[in-house]
Design a protein around this motif. Structure first.
Motif, mmCIF file in Angstrom:
data_model
loop_
_atom_site.group_PDB
_atom_site.id
_atom_site.type_symbol
_atom_site.label_atom_id
_atom_site.label_comp_id
_atom_site.label_asym_id
_atom_site.label_seq_id
_atom_site.Cartn_x
_atom_site.Cartn_y
_atom_site.Cartn_z
ATOM 1 N N ASN A 58 24.467 42.244 38.838
ATOM 2 C CA ASN A 58 24.644 42.437 40.287
ATOM 3 C C ASN A 58 25.983 41.941 40.839
ATOM 4 N N SER A 59 26.868 41.410 39.970
ATOM 5 C CA SER A 59 28.227 41.052 40.418
ATOM 6 C C SER A 59 29.112 40.717 39.217
ATOM 7 N N GLY A 60 30.418 40.700 39.473
ATOM 8 C CA GLY A 60 31.359 40.259 38.439
ATOM 9 C C GLY A 60 31.153 38.784 38.147
ATOM 10 N N THR A 61 30.767 38.037 39.163
ATOM 11 C CA THR A 61 30.510 36.604 38.998
ATOM 12 C C THR A 61 29.354 36.395 38.016
ATOM 13 N N ALA A 62 28.296 37.202 38.169
ATOM 14 C CA ALA A 62 27.150 37.101 37.250
ATOM 15 C C ALA A 62 27.582 37.425 35.822
ATOM 16 N N PHE A 84 45.285 31.169 39.936
ATOM 17 C CA PHE A 84 45.659 32.347 40.720
ATOM 18 C C PHE A 84 44.610 33.442 40.489
ATOM 19 N N THR A 85 43.438 33.243 41.075
ATOM 20 C CA THR A 85 42.304 34.143 40.884
ATOM 21 C C THR A 85 41.320 33.914 42.016
ATOM 22 N N PHE A 86 40.247 34.708 42.024
ATOM 23 C CA PHE A 86 39.188 34.479 43.003
ATOM 24 C C PHE A 86 38.371 33.269 42.533
ATOM 25 N N CYS A 87 37.850 32.511 43.493
ATOM 26 C CA CYS A 87 37.194 31.244 43.152
ATOM 27 C C CYS A 87 36.054 31.378 42.147
ATOM 28 N N SER A 88 35.423 32.546 42.079
ATOM 29 C CA SER A 88 34.252 32.632 41.200
ATOM 30 C C SER A 88 34.625 32.542 39.730
ATOM 31 N N SER A 89 35.872 32.905 39.355
ATOM 32 C CA SER A 89 36.297 32.748 37.944
ATOM 33 C C SER A 89 36.191 31.295 37.524
ATOM 34 N N VAL A 90 36.321 30.390 38.488
ATOM 35 C CA VAL A 90 36.315 28.955 38.194
ATOM 36 C C VAL A 90 34.942 28.347 38.498
ATOM 37 N N GLU A 156 37.634 37.835 29.165
ATOM 38 C CA GLU A 156 38.549 38.534 30.074
ATOM 39 C C GLU A 156 37.865 38.726 31.428
ATOM 40 N N ASP A 157 38.482 38.184 32.469
ATOM 41 C CA ASP A 157 38.030 38.469 33.823
ATOM 42 C C ASP A 157 38.712 39.777 34.206
ATOM 43 N N ALA A 158 37.953 40.861 34.034
ATOM 44 C CA ALA A 158 38.514 42.197 34.240
ATOM 45 C C ALA A 158 38.045 42.785 35.568
ATOM 46 N N ALA A 159 37.818 41.889 36.547
ATOM 47 C CA ALA A 159 37.360 42.339 37.874
ATOM 48 C C ALA A 159 38.312 43.391 38.455
ATOM 49 N N HIS A 160 39.618 43.290 38.105
ATOM 50 C CA HIS A 160 40.622 44.210 38.668
ATOM 51 C C HIS A 160 40.989 45.313 37.681
ATOM 52 N N ALA A 161 40.374 45.294 36.507
ATOM 53 C CA ALA A 161 40.985 46.044 35.401
ATOM 54 C C ALA A 161 40.142 47.177 34.834
ATOM 55 N N PHE A 180 33.539 42.842 34.250
ATOM 56 C CA PHE A 180 33.998 43.749 35.309
ATOM 57 C C PHE A 180 33.250 43.474 36.611
ATOM 58 N N SER A 181 33.940 43.723 37.719
ATOM 59 C CA SER A 181 33.294 43.665 39.040
ATOM 60 C C SER A 181 33.286 45.070 39.623
ATOM 61 N N PHE A 182 32.177 45.450 40.231
ATOM 62 C CA PHE A 182 32.105 46.734 40.932
ATOM 63 C C PHE A 182 31.876 46.501 42.426
ATOM 64 N N THR A 185 35.600 46.863 46.932
ATOM 65 C CA THR A 185 37.034 47.178 46.913
ATOM 66 C C THR A 185 37.561 47.474 45.499
ATOM 67 N N LYS A 186 36.712 47.356 44.499
ATOM 68 C CA LYS A 186 37.213 47.418 43.123
ATOM 69 C C LYS A 186 37.474 48.853 42.633
ATOM 70 N N ASN A 187 38.030 48.959 41.422
ATOM 71 C CA ASN A 187 38.497 50.266 40.932
ATOM 72 C C ASN A 187 37.390 51.313 40.867
ATOM 73 N N HIS A 329 45.882 37.965 48.047
ATOM 74 C CA HIS A 329 45.213 37.683 46.771
ATOM 75 C C HIS A 329 46.144 36.847 45.907
ATOM 76 N N PHE A 330 45.806 35.606 45.732
ATOM 77 C CA PHE A 330 44.677 34.844 46.230
ATOM 78 C C PHE A 330 45.181 33.530 46.800
ATOM 79 N N ILE A 331 44.305 32.831 47.525
ATOM 80 C CA ILE A 331 44.584 31.431 47.825
ATOM 81 C C ILE A 331 44.294 30.735 46.501
#
Ligand code: PLP
Length: 387
Positions: A58-62, A84-90, A156-161, A180-182, A185-187, A329-331
């Motif tokens: 249900n998410s890239g975070t999951a 330099f990523t979205f907080c969920s990677s961390v 690989e955090d491929a949320a953008h890829a 991957f994240s869907f 806003t994603k690809n 992208h990103f704080i």
């Protein structure tokens, strides 16, 4: 996301009758949670990416969380990750009880810096999370060698890829786990959603369990004529499954994934060519055309040079006055209050870049008129301010 005729939003998903009809089909079928459309979407993704195991969620975070859980990463372990990523990677590293170790990025492509990664590998390191920033691939050749030589997992955090290629192959075939994240806003999108790709059978089996309460395989069909009411809980898992409604959107999106990427590449080229004319004020994103490399073009991140009459924040406001939505992208994660207090560190390139970055609208249904209005507005803002 508000869509009006006179505001150019930061993002607008390309949803057509294809997705709508497929969702109607799901709703009419009686399966609205995880069912045959999820199975079909997973098969289609596996065939598109040319990979073995795809676990939708249900998410890239999951997907990231399931990857770490299936690798048994936990307390006492360290995971190397860019800030330099979205907080969920961390955040997910902390969710499994492990410790994030932040690394800096390259000044040009914003992907993680290999020499900084090398310097931060310790006896406790278990994995490296590589973010393919904006859809540009991180150096998977170097990272794979590093991971192999140090017996680390490469996640690989491929949320953008989604649709990014490295060495002529889609992202999804290189590391130990690809997430991957869907998100909207994603690809490609399923509204909310994600997928974990792994090649190892044991990891795949574990990840499936973690993503669905720890319940043994295929129990989703227990309410069909082929199913059984019996199931076993093998470990304390999470409820991360995708639904058939989401998968219906995803299958339709997948069919046009390359078409949408191609359109975004054209927009990116148009932006680059035109904005290069005002290179004293802004810097366009790095893109070195290399054999076998395909940019996923999730984001078009420009840098508003610090010595300008207008800084990045003022620029965003001026664009808003002209009814153009931008984003940042990103704080950097290590600058957020929680991480600043608990994991203080200094990452000079990340910090320097952060003050200057801003993402322009980049999506397949952005019209020519909109694109040229965006470029015209940027030029007017900077040329006007410099007089
Ligand atoms: C780099 C990166 N990683 C992970 C995620 C998390 O994806 P999701 O929002 O689907 O959980 C995002 C989402 O924005 C992201 O940009």
């Amino acid at each position: 996301m508000i869509i009006t005729n006179d505001f150019i939003p930061f993002h607008r998903a390309e949803i057509t009758s294809q997705e709508i009809n497929n969702v109607i089909d799901a709703l009419k079928s009686g399966w609205i949670s995880k069912g045959p459309k999820v199975v079909e979407f997973e098969e289609k993704l596996a065939s598109f990416l040319n990979t073995k195991h795809v676990i939708t969620c249900n998410s890239g975070t999951a997907a990231l969380h399931m990857a770490l859980l299936s690798m048994r990463i936990g307390p006492g372990d360290e995971v190397i990750v860019p800030s330099f990523t979205f907080c969920s990677s961390v955040n997910v590293i902390l969710h499994v009880g492990a410790t994030p170790v932040f690394v800096d990025i390259n000044e040009d492509n914003f992907c993680l810096n290999i020499s900084d990664v090398k310097s931060k590998i310790s006896a406790k390191t278990k994995a490296i999370i590589a973010v393919h920033f904006a859809g540009y691939p991180a150096d998977l050749k170097e990272l794979s060698c590093l991971a192999r030589d140090n017996e680390l997992y490469l996640i690989e955090d491929a949320a953008h890829a989604f649709t990014t290629k490295f060495n002529n192959q889609y992202i999804g075939t290189h590391g130990d786990a690809i997430c991957f994240s869907f998100y909207a806003t994603k690809n490609i999108t399923t509204g909310e959603g994600g997928a974990l790709v792994v090649s190892n059978d044991t990891l795949a089996e574990k990840a499936r369990l973690y993503g669905w309460h720890g319940i043994s395989k295929n129990a989703w069909n227990r309410y069909t004529s082929e199913g059984s009411w019996k199931y076993d809980v093998m470990l304390p898992g999470f409820k991360y499954n995708m639904t058939d409604i989401q998968a219906a959107i995803g299958s339709s999106q997948l069919e046009k994934a390359e078409m949408m990427r191609n359109k975004k590449e054209k927009i990116a080229s148009y932006y680059s060519e035109n904005l290069n004319e005002i290179s004293e004020f802004i810097k366009v994103p790095f893109y070195k055309k290399e054999v076998g490399l395909q940019h996923g073009w999730h984001l078009f991140v420009i840098r508003v040079k610090n010595n300008n009459f207008i800084n990045r924040d003022e620029f965003i406001e001026r664009m808003k006055e002209r009814k153009i939505g931008l984003s940042v992208h990103f704080i950097p994660v290590h600058l957020h209050p929680y991480y600043k207090t608990n994991f203080p560190t200094s990452l000079p390139v990340t910090e320097n870049i952060y003050d200057e970055i801003v993402s322009l609208p980049l999506y397949s249904n952005l019209t020519k008129e909109e694109t040229s209005y965006i470029v015209k507005s940027i030029k007017e803002i900077f040329m006007g301010a410099s007089r």
